[in-house]
Design a protein around this motif. Structure first.
Motif, PDB file in Angstrom:
ATOM      1  N   VAL A  56       0.856  -1.180   0.000  1.00 60.60           N
ATOM      2  CA  VAL A  56       0.000   0.000   0.000  1.00 60.60           C
ATOM      3  C   VAL A  56       0.895   1.233   0.000  1.00 60.60           C
ATOM      4  CG1 VAL A  56      -1.839   1.226   1.227  1.00 60.60           C
ATOM      5  CG2 VAL A  56      -1.649  -1.255   1.430  1.00 60.60           C
ATOM      6  N   THR A  57       0.596   2.190  -0.872  1.00 58.66           N
ATOM      7  CA  THR A  57       1.306   3.463  -0.882  1.00 58.66           C
ATOM      8  C   THR A  57       0.272   4.580  -0.872  1.00 58.66           C
ATOM      9  OG1 THR A  57       3.146   2.551  -2.164  1.00 58.66           O
ATOM     10  CG2 THR A  57       2.944   4.948  -2.117  1.00 58.66           C
ATOM     11  N   ALA A  58       0.423   5.501   0.062  1.00 57.38           N
ATOM     12  CA  ALA A  58      -0.409   6.706   0.096  1.00 57.38           C
ATOM     13  C   ALA A  58       0.459   7.879  -0.335  1.00 57.38           C
ATOM     14  CB  ALA A  58      -0.971   6.936   1.496  1.00 57.38           C
ATOM     15  N   VAL A  59      -0.137   8.794  -1.080  1.00 56.01           N
ATOM     16  CA  VAL A  59       0.567   9.966  -1.585  1.00 56.01           C
ATOM     17  C   VAL A  59      -0.256  11.207  -1.264  1.00 56.01           C
ATOM     18  CG1 VAL A  59       1.525  11.105  -3.632  1.00 56.01           C
ATOM     19  CG2 VAL A  59       1.475   8.596  -3.516  1.00 56.01           C
ATOM     20  N   VAL A  60       0.408  12.197  -0.656  1.00 54.39           N
ATOM     21  CA  VAL A  60      -0.196  13.506  -0.407  1.00 54.39           C
ATOM     22  C   VAL A  60       0.715  14.537  -1.059  1.00 54.39           C
ATOM     23  CG1 VAL A  60      -0.777  15.228   1.349  1.00 54.39           C
ATOM     24  CG2 VAL A  60      -1.353  12.823   1.721  1.00 54.39           C
ATOM     25  N   GLY A  61       0.154  15.339  -1.964  1.00 56.67           N
ATOM     26  CA  GLY A  61       0.941  16.341  -2.667  1.00 56.67           C
ATOM     27  C   GLY A  61       1.080  17.629  -1.875  1.00 56.67           C
ATOM     28  N   PHE A  62       2.190  18.326  -2.109  1.00 56.68           N
ATOM     29  CA  PHE A  62       2.440  19.663  -1.560  1.00 56.68           C
ATOM     30  C   PHE A  62       2.299  20.673  -2.690  1.00 56.68           C
ATOM     31  CE2 PHE A  62       5.483  17.071   1.070  1.00 56.68           C
ATOM     32  CZ  PHE A  62       4.855  17.230   2.283  1.00 56.68           C
ATOM     33  N   PHE A  72       3.818   7.404   1.879  1.00 56.44           N
ATOM     34  CA  PHE A  72       3.832   6.432   2.977  1.00 56.44           C
ATOM     35  C   PHE A  72       3.630   5.063   2.344  1.00 56.44           C
ATOM     36  CE2 PHE A  72       1.870   3.677   6.040  1.00 56.44           C
ATOM     37  CZ  PHE A  72       2.566   3.951   7.212  1.00 56.44           C
ATOM     38  N   ARG A  73       4.511   4.103   2.640  1.00 61.31           N
ATOM     39  CA  ARG A  73       4.417   2.770   2.033  1.00 61.31           C
ATOM     40  C   ARG A  73       4.582   1.690   3.088  1.00 61.31           C
ATOM     41  NH1 ARG A  73       8.479  -0.682  -0.739  1.00 61.31           N
ATOM     42  NH2 ARG A  73       7.260  -2.179  -1.920  1.00 61.31           N
ATOM     43  N   CYS A  74       3.747   0.655   2.978  1.00 62.62           N
ATOM     44  CA  CYS A  74       3.844  -0.498   3.874  1.00 62.62           C
ATOM     45  C   CYS A  74       3.196  -1.705   3.207  1.00 62.62           C
ATOM     46  CB  CYS A  74       3.189  -0.216   5.224  1.00 62.62           C
ATOM     47  SG  CYS A  74       1.403   0.054   5.153  1.00 62.62           S
ATOM     48  N   GLY A  75       3.348  -2.850   3.819  1.00 63.20           N
ATOM     49  CA  GLY A  75       2.672  -4.050   3.344  1.00 63.20           C
ATOM     50  C   GLY A  75       1.234  -4.071   3.829  1.00 63.20           C
ATOM     51  N   ILE A 102      -4.743   4.602   5.953  1.00 61.40           N
ATOM     52  CA  ILE A 102      -3.374   4.820   5.481  1.00 61.40           C
ATOM     53  C   ILE A 102      -3.268   6.188   4.808  1.00 61.40           C
ATOM     54  CG2 ILE A 102      -1.583   3.979   3.891  1.00 61.40           C
ATOM     55  CD1 ILE A 102      -2.018   2.353   6.559  1.00 61.40           C
ATOM     56  N   GLY A 103      -4.284   6.569   4.061  1.00 61.72           N
ATOM     57  CA  GLY A 103      -4.300   7.904   3.471  1.00 61.72           C
ATOM     58  C   GLY A 103      -4.274   8.992   4.532  1.00 61.72           C
ATOM     59  N   GLU A 104      -5.013   8.787   5.602  1.00 59.75           N
ATOM     60  CA  GLU A 104      -5.051   9.781   6.681  1.00 59.75           C
ATOM     61  C   GLU A 104      -3.721   9.841   7.423  1.00 59.75           C
ATOM     62  OE1 GLU A 104      -6.165  12.932   8.797  1.00 59.75           O
ATOM     63  OE2 GLU A 104      -7.130  12.117   7.009  1.00 59.75           O
ATOM     64  N   ILE A 105      -3.079   8.711   7.640  1.00 63.35           N
ATOM     65  CA  ILE A 105      -1.745   8.710   8.271  1.00 63.35           C
ATOM     66  C   ILE A 105      -0.777   9.528   7.418  1.00 63.35           C
ATOM     67  CG2 ILE A 105       0.290   7.235   8.705  1.00 63.35           C
ATOM     68  CD1 ILE A 105      -1.646   7.116  11.007  1.00 63.35           C
ATOM     69  N   CYS A 106      -0.802   9.315   6.103  1.00 63.91           N
ATOM     70  CA  CYS A 106       0.073  10.071   5.208  1.00 63.91           C
ATOM     71  C   CYS A 106      -0.239  11.561   5.277  1.00 63.91           C
ATOM     72  CB  CYS A 106      -0.054   9.541   3.781  1.00 63.91           C
ATOM     73  SG  CYS A 106       1.139  10.248   2.628  1.00 63.91           S
ATOM     74  N   ASN A 107      -1.514  11.906   5.303  1.00 63.30           N
ATOM     75  CA  ASN A 107      -1.931  13.303   5.409  1.00 63.30           C
ATOM     76  C   ASN A 107      -1.410  13.939   6.705  1.00 63.30           C
ATOM     77  OD1 ASN A 107      -3.531  15.565   4.424  1.00 63.30           O
ATOM     78  ND2 ASN A 107      -4.917  15.103   6.129  1.00 63.30           N
ATOM     79  N   MET A 108      -1.532  13.227   7.800  1.00 62.06           N
ATOM     80  CA  MET A 108      -1.051  13.755   9.084  1.00 62.06           C
ATOM     81  C   MET A 108       0.463  13.886   9.096  1.00 62.06           C
ATOM     82  SD  MET A 108      -3.588  12.121  11.928  1.00 62.06           S
ATOM     83  CE  MET A 108      -3.633  10.465  11.277  1.00 62.06           C
ATOM     84  N   LEU A 109       1.168  12.926   8.502  1.00 63.49           N
ATOM     85  CA  LEU A 109       2.629  13.007   8.420  1.00 63.49           C
ATOM     86  C   LEU A 109       3.056  14.221   7.589  1.00 63.49           C
ATOM     87  CD1 LEU A 109       3.512   9.253   7.894  1.00 63.49           C
ATOM     88  CD2 LEU A 109       4.092  10.643   9.892  1.00 63.49           C
ATOM     89  N   ALA A 110       2.387  14.435   6.456  1.00 65.58           N
ATOM     90  CA  ALA A 110       2.709  15.588   5.611  1.00 65.58           C
ATOM     91  C   ALA A 110       2.479  16.896   6.376  1.00 65.58           C
ATOM     92  CB  ALA A 110       1.865  15.557   4.334  1.00 65.58           C
ATOM     93  N   ILE A 132      -2.643   3.785  -3.333  1.00 63.61           N
ATOM     94  CA  ILE A 132      -2.373   2.804  -4.376  1.00 63.61           C
ATOM     95  C   ILE A 132      -2.114   1.469  -3.695  1.00 63.61           C
ATOM     96  CG2 ILE A 132      -0.805   2.193  -6.266  1.00 63.61           C
ATOM     97  CD1 ILE A 132      -0.071   5.409  -5.869  1.00 63.61           C
ATOM     98  N   THR A 133      -2.752   0.400  -4.176  1.00 63.06           N
ATOM     99  CA  THR A 133      -2.504  -0.932  -3.637  1.00 63.06           C
ATOM    100  C   THR A 133      -2.179  -1.862  -4.790  1.00 63.06           C
ATOM    101  OG1 THR A 133      -4.827  -1.596  -3.781  1.00 63.06           O
ATOM    102  CG2 THR A 133      -4.113  -0.597  -1.713  1.00 63.06           C
ATOM    103  N   GLY A 134      -1.438  -2.900  -4.476  1.00 61.83           N
ATOM    104  CA  GLY A 134      -1.136  -3.871  -5.517  1.00 61.83           C
ATOM    105  C   GLY A 134       0.104  -4.665  -5.207  1.00 61.83           C
ATOM    106  N   CYS A 135       0.589  -5.342  -6.228  1.00 61.03           N
ATOM    107  CA  CYS A 135       1.755  -6.212  -6.107  1.00 61.03           C
ATOM    108  C   CYS A 135       2.826  -5.761  -7.091  1.00 61.03           C
ATOM    109  CB  CYS A 135       1.369  -7.652  -6.427  1.00 61.03           C
ATOM    110  SG  CYS A 135      -0.009  -8.263  -5.475  1.00 61.03           S
ATOM    111  N   ASN A 136       4.039  -5.756  -6.639  1.00 64.35           N
ATOM    112  CA  ASN A 136       5.192  -5.507  -7.517  1.00 64.35           C
ATOM    113  C   ASN A 136       5.078  -4.228  -8.347  1.00 64.35           C
ATOM    114  OD1 ASN A 136       6.457  -7.896  -6.701  1.00 64.35           O
ATOM    115  ND2 ASN A 136       5.209  -9.067  -8.130  1.00 64.35           N
TER     116      ASN A 136
END
Length: 169
Positions: A56-62, A72-75, A102-110, A132-136
């Motif tokens: 899983v990868t969350a992205v928050v733009g600046f 933010f990326r994790c399994g 996970i999106g909210e964690i990324c938002n708070m980190l940003a 974004i979720t998926g494999c490889n």
């Protein structure tokens, strides 16, 4: 005189690119939101267990004085564990609640990271998180002006946070 008139963000590059600001942001958000203590992993540590099929990868733009993104990326297993800490519910699959968490964690980190640089908090907006979720899969970003990237853990759970800057005023 406003921030933009007196200084440019480049004058504070040492604060923007300071790894301690990212470390402190991760510690603050995970302690406040999940009641867990995080530590930075050694450079080169793998964050997604080889047994995990999905990540899983969350992205928050600046946008504003600084353009770029927080990632933010994790399994999947760690994502469900994080969502469980946030909601006090158990998750057996990567549902929308886990992805939103996970999106909210990324938002708070940003937000926590940008608040550590004088003038950036008020002059840099955040986008809505994309997850974004998926494999490889691999995320490609054109050569950023600077990049902060660290792996962290709590218990046996590992994740990584990246701050990318592709432009500063």
């Amino acid at each position: 005189m406003g921030w933009g008139m007196a200084h440019s963000l480049r004058d504070s590059l040492h604060l923007v690119s300071n790894p301690k600001n990212l470390d402190d942001s991760v510690k603050e958000v995970f302690q406040l939101m999940l009641d867990v203590n995080c530590r930075r992993e050694a450079e080169g540590a793998s964050i997604v267990a080889s047994s995990e099929l999905e990540s899983v990868t969350a992205v928050v733009g600046f946008g504003g004085l600084l353009s770029g993104a927080c990632l933010f990326r994790c399994g999947a297993r760690v994502a469900m564990k994080i969502a469980a800490h946030m909601t006090r519910m158990e998750f057996l699959e990567m549902d929308d609640t886990v992805k939103d968490g996970i999106g909210e964690i990324c938002n708070m980190l940003a937000g926590a990271w940008k608040s550590r640089v004088p003038g950036l908090a008020a002059n840099c907006g955040l986008s809505i998180p994309a997850v974004i979720t998926g494999c490889n899969y691999k995320l490609h970003v054109q050569a950023p002006e600077f990049r902060l990237h660290h792996a962290y853990s709590f218990g046996d759970s590992r994740f990584e946070v990246t701050i990318l800057c592709d432009g500063m005023q």
